[in-house]
Design a protein around this motif. Sequence first.
Motif, PDB file in Angstrom:
ATOM      1  N   VAL A  87       0.800  -1.255  -0.253  1.00  0.00           N
ATOM      2  CA  VAL A  87      -0.030  -0.043   0.194  1.00  0.00           C
ATOM      3  C   VAL A  87       0.757   1.269  -0.152  1.00  0.00           C
ATOM      4  CG1 VAL A  87      -1.804   1.296   1.382  1.00  0.00           C
ATOM      5  CG2 VAL A  87      -1.805  -1.194   1.268  1.00  0.00           C
ATOM      6  N   SER A  88       1.914   1.219   0.612  1.00  0.00           N
ATOM      7  CA  SER A  88       2.953   2.261   0.940  1.00  0.00           C
ATOM      8  C   SER A  88       4.449   1.519   1.061  1.00  0.00           C
ATOM      9  CB  SER A  88       2.543   3.177   1.849  1.00  0.00           C
ATOM     10  OG  SER A  88       2.758   2.523   2.983  1.00  0.00           O
ATOM     11  N   LEU A 136      -5.726  -8.437  -5.102  1.00  0.00           N
ATOM     12  CA  LEU A 136      -5.904  -7.218  -4.318  1.00  0.00           C
ATOM     13  C   LEU A 136      -5.289  -6.091  -5.153  1.00  0.00           C
ATOM     14  CD1 LEU A 136      -3.652  -8.001  -0.891  1.00  0.00           C
ATOM     15  CD2 LEU A 136      -6.410  -7.683  -1.253  1.00  0.00           C
ATOM     16  N   ALA A 137      -6.000  -4.900  -5.009  1.00  0.00           N
ATOM     17  CA  ALA A 137      -5.398  -3.529  -5.864  1.00  0.00           C
ATOM     18  C   ALA A 137      -5.468  -2.569  -4.587  1.00  0.00           C
ATOM     19  CB  ALA A 137      -6.269  -3.518  -7.075  1.00  0.00           C
ATOM     20  N   THR A 138      -4.273  -1.455  -5.161  1.00  0.00           N
ATOM     21  CA  THR A 138      -4.443  -0.733  -4.068  1.00  0.00           C
ATOM     22  C   THR A 138      -4.529   0.825  -4.900  1.00  0.00           C
ATOM     23  OG1 THR A 138      -1.695  -0.323  -4.217  1.00  0.00           O
ATOM     24  CG2 THR A 138      -2.970  -1.837  -2.557  1.00  0.00           C
ATOM     25  N   ARG A 139      -5.213   1.786  -4.173  1.00  0.00           N
ATOM     26  CA  ARG A 139      -5.383   2.935  -4.589  1.00  0.00           C
ATOM     27  C   ARG A 139      -4.718   4.164  -3.903  1.00  0.00           C
ATOM     28  NH1 ARG A 139     -10.485   7.169  -4.495  1.00  0.00           N
ATOM     29  NH2 ARG A 139      -9.231   7.677  -2.468  1.00  0.00           N
ATOM     30  N   GLY A 140      -3.572   4.402  -4.120  1.00  0.00           N
ATOM     31  CA  GLY A 140      -2.495   5.242  -3.318  1.00  0.00           C
ATOM     32  C   GLY A 140      -2.230   4.516  -1.765  1.00  0.00           C
ATOM     33  N   ASP A 141      -2.419   5.131  -0.924  1.00  0.00           N
ATOM     34  CA  ASP A 141      -2.192   4.513   0.418  1.00  0.00           C
ATOM     35  C   ASP A 141      -3.537   4.640   1.488  1.00  0.00           C
ATOM     36  OD1 ASP A 141      -2.320   7.166   0.998  1.00  0.00           O
ATOM     37  OD2 ASP A 141      -0.361   7.434   2.043  1.00  0.00           O
ATOM     38  N   GLN A 152     -17.344 -11.427  -5.939  1.00  0.00           N
ATOM     39  CA  GLN A 152     -17.498 -10.117  -5.314  1.00  0.00           C
ATOM     40  C   GLN A 152     -16.043  -9.561  -5.372  1.00  0.00           C
ATOM     41  OE1 GLN A 152     -20.251  -9.821  -1.634  1.00  0.00           O
ATOM     42  NE2 GLN A 152     -19.757 -11.867  -1.474  1.00  0.00           N
ATOM     43  N   ILE A 153     -16.497  -7.924  -5.379  1.00  0.00           N
ATOM     44  CA  ILE A 153     -15.311  -7.061  -5.217  1.00  0.00           C
ATOM     45  C   ILE A 153     -15.659  -6.198  -3.878  1.00  0.00           C
ATOM     46  CG2 ILE A 153     -14.371  -4.942  -6.181  1.00  0.00           C
ATOM     47  CD1 ILE A 153     -14.757  -6.003  -9.148  1.00  0.00           C
ATOM     48  N   VAL A 154     -14.879  -6.065  -2.943  1.00  0.00           N
ATOM     49  CA  VAL A 154     -15.107  -5.285  -2.006  1.00  0.00           C
ATOM     50  C   VAL A 154     -13.792  -4.254  -1.914  1.00  0.00           C
ATOM     51  CG1 VAL A 154     -15.179  -5.616   0.561  1.00  0.00           C
ATOM     52  CG2 VAL A 154     -15.707  -7.289  -0.687  1.00  0.00           C
ATOM     53  N   VAL A 155     -14.459  -3.023  -1.234  1.00  0.00           N
ATOM     54  CA  VAL A 155     -13.296  -1.880  -1.179  1.00  0.00           C
ATOM     55  C   VAL A 155     -13.088  -1.305   0.138  1.00  0.00           C
ATOM     56  CG1 VAL A 155     -12.760   0.443  -2.070  1.00  0.00           C
ATOM     57  CG2 VAL A 155     -13.763  -1.231  -3.558  1.00  0.00           C
ATOM     58  N   THR A 174     -14.799 -16.991 -10.519  1.00  0.00           N
ATOM     59  CA  THR A 174     -13.649 -16.182  -9.541  1.00  0.00           C
ATOM     60  C   THR A 174     -13.113 -15.033 -10.307  1.00  0.00           C
ATOM     61  OG1 THR A 174     -13.034 -18.440  -8.692  1.00  0.00           O
ATOM     62  CG2 THR A 174     -11.517 -16.800  -8.731  1.00  0.00           C
ATOM     63  N   ILE A 175     -12.750 -14.078  -9.558  1.00  0.00           N
ATOM     64  CA  ILE A 175     -11.886 -12.686 -10.249  1.00  0.00           C
ATOM     65  C   ILE A 175     -10.396 -13.106  -9.569  1.00  0.00           C
ATOM     66  CG2 ILE A 175     -11.804 -10.389  -9.525  1.00  0.00           C
ATOM     67  CD1 ILE A 175     -14.724 -10.388  -8.746  1.00  0.00           C
ATOM     68  N   ASN A 176      -9.680 -13.023 -10.803  1.00  0.00           N
ATOM     69  CA  ASN A 176      -8.427 -13.449 -10.477  1.00  0.00           C
ATOM     70  C   ASN A 176      -7.493 -12.281 -10.534  1.00  0.00           C
ATOM     71  OD1 ASN A 176      -8.847 -16.512 -10.724  1.00  0.00           O
ATOM     72  ND2 ASN A 176      -9.012 -16.096 -12.800  1.00  0.00           N
ATOM     73  N   ALA A 177      -7.580 -11.100 -10.816  1.00  0.00           N
ATOM     74  CA  ALA A 177      -6.955  -9.907 -10.734  1.00  0.00           C
ATOM     75  C   ALA A 177      -7.781  -8.580 -10.798  1.00  0.00           C
ATOM     76  CB  ALA A 177      -5.737  -9.993 -11.751  1.00  0.00           C
ATOM     77  N   LEU A 178      -7.363  -7.687  -9.977  1.00  0.00           N
ATOM     78  CA  LEU A 178      -7.636  -6.300 -10.139  1.00  0.00           C
ATOM     79  C   LEU A 178      -6.686  -5.334 -10.324  1.00  0.00           C
ATOM     80  CD1 LEU A 178     -10.261  -6.622  -6.798  1.00  0.00           C
ATOM     81  CD2 LEU A 178     -10.893  -6.677  -9.281  1.00  0.00           C
ATOM     82  N   THR A 179      -7.160  -4.147 -10.624  1.00  0.00           N
ATOM     83  CA  THR A 179      -6.347  -2.932 -10.834  1.00  0.00           C
ATOM     84  C   THR A 179      -7.144  -1.746 -10.957  1.00  0.00           C
ATOM     85  OG1 THR A 179      -4.273  -1.929 -11.920  1.00  0.00           O
ATOM     86  CG2 THR A 179      -6.038  -3.123 -13.370  1.00  0.00           C
TER      87      THR A 179
END
Length: 306
Positions: A87-88, A136-141, A152-155, A174-179
């Motif tokens: 994440v950082s 997992l995918a991260t948006r900034g920190d 499902q996608i959970v934020v 199955t969701i295999n990758a996010l960005t």
Amino acid sequence: MTDFSVKFVSKKINKIRWRPKADVKSPPSTTFATGSWDDQQNSVCLWQIHGRIAAIQKDSPESALEHEPQKVHEKSHVGDVLDMQYVSRDYLAVASSTGDVTLMKHLPNTEALSTIFSWENLHHFASGANAPCTCLATRGDDWIATGGEDGQIVVVAIGQKYPLQTIEKADSCTINALTFLKQTEILAVNSFGQLKTFDLRQASNKHAQIFSVTENHVPLLCADKHPGQEHIVATGGGDGMLTIWDLRQEKFPMTLLEAHSGPMWEVKFHPHNPNHLFTCSDDGSLWHWDGSAFTSDPLPGFLSSK
């Protein structure tokens, strides 16, 4: 032939991530994290390559790769480690086959990790049983997006216990990758061979676009966004194919490239030289793709590999 070294680590490694540099002017990172799977006791480990930077800066005739990685910390982990993302510089998010996501912190002035937060049971099937958190995918920190076998996608937000948003019917497989493509737009690839985009400002069950590579529905296993052009995305498939997508094009959005002989598990753009792309596969190979040497406009048509 390029030099490489081999280190026996006694565990099955599923993910590996370099710790980010402190800033752009800092020397290359010498620390990376690994996560294991399919062991009686899985773990997240920290490794350091001692002396690597000194050898590079001094232009030493001794190969920098001769400084093999040394394990400096090992932390037990419940379940298989299915994904890890920094994440950082100091915070590492870890996805588990139990459906949980753990946030770990590099302790100051030490070579250790400490668990500071855990989101439990983020992913679960309709029966109530836990579903593996696959990516997992991260948006900034501040934000982490998670995908799972439950479709499902959970934020979630750093420091907040409850999810900011849940897209319960993001997918039927199955969701295999996010960005993250933009601040509020996320891209997902699934086991049905589809690429989908979601605008987090819209209704949670609506998608912006759906693309498919072929009618054979070969799973897409990994994805990465071009660091300077959010409409350019690379994905890797279960058949080893590398696909470069231009999301602005509706009729012919992709370029298909024959790559590996086995499933492709990772695809990454170089963060500072995006004409260069790296892929690794179940066939045991790591490929470096260079699009700059063959055309003045190499994207989306990578033509060479090494």
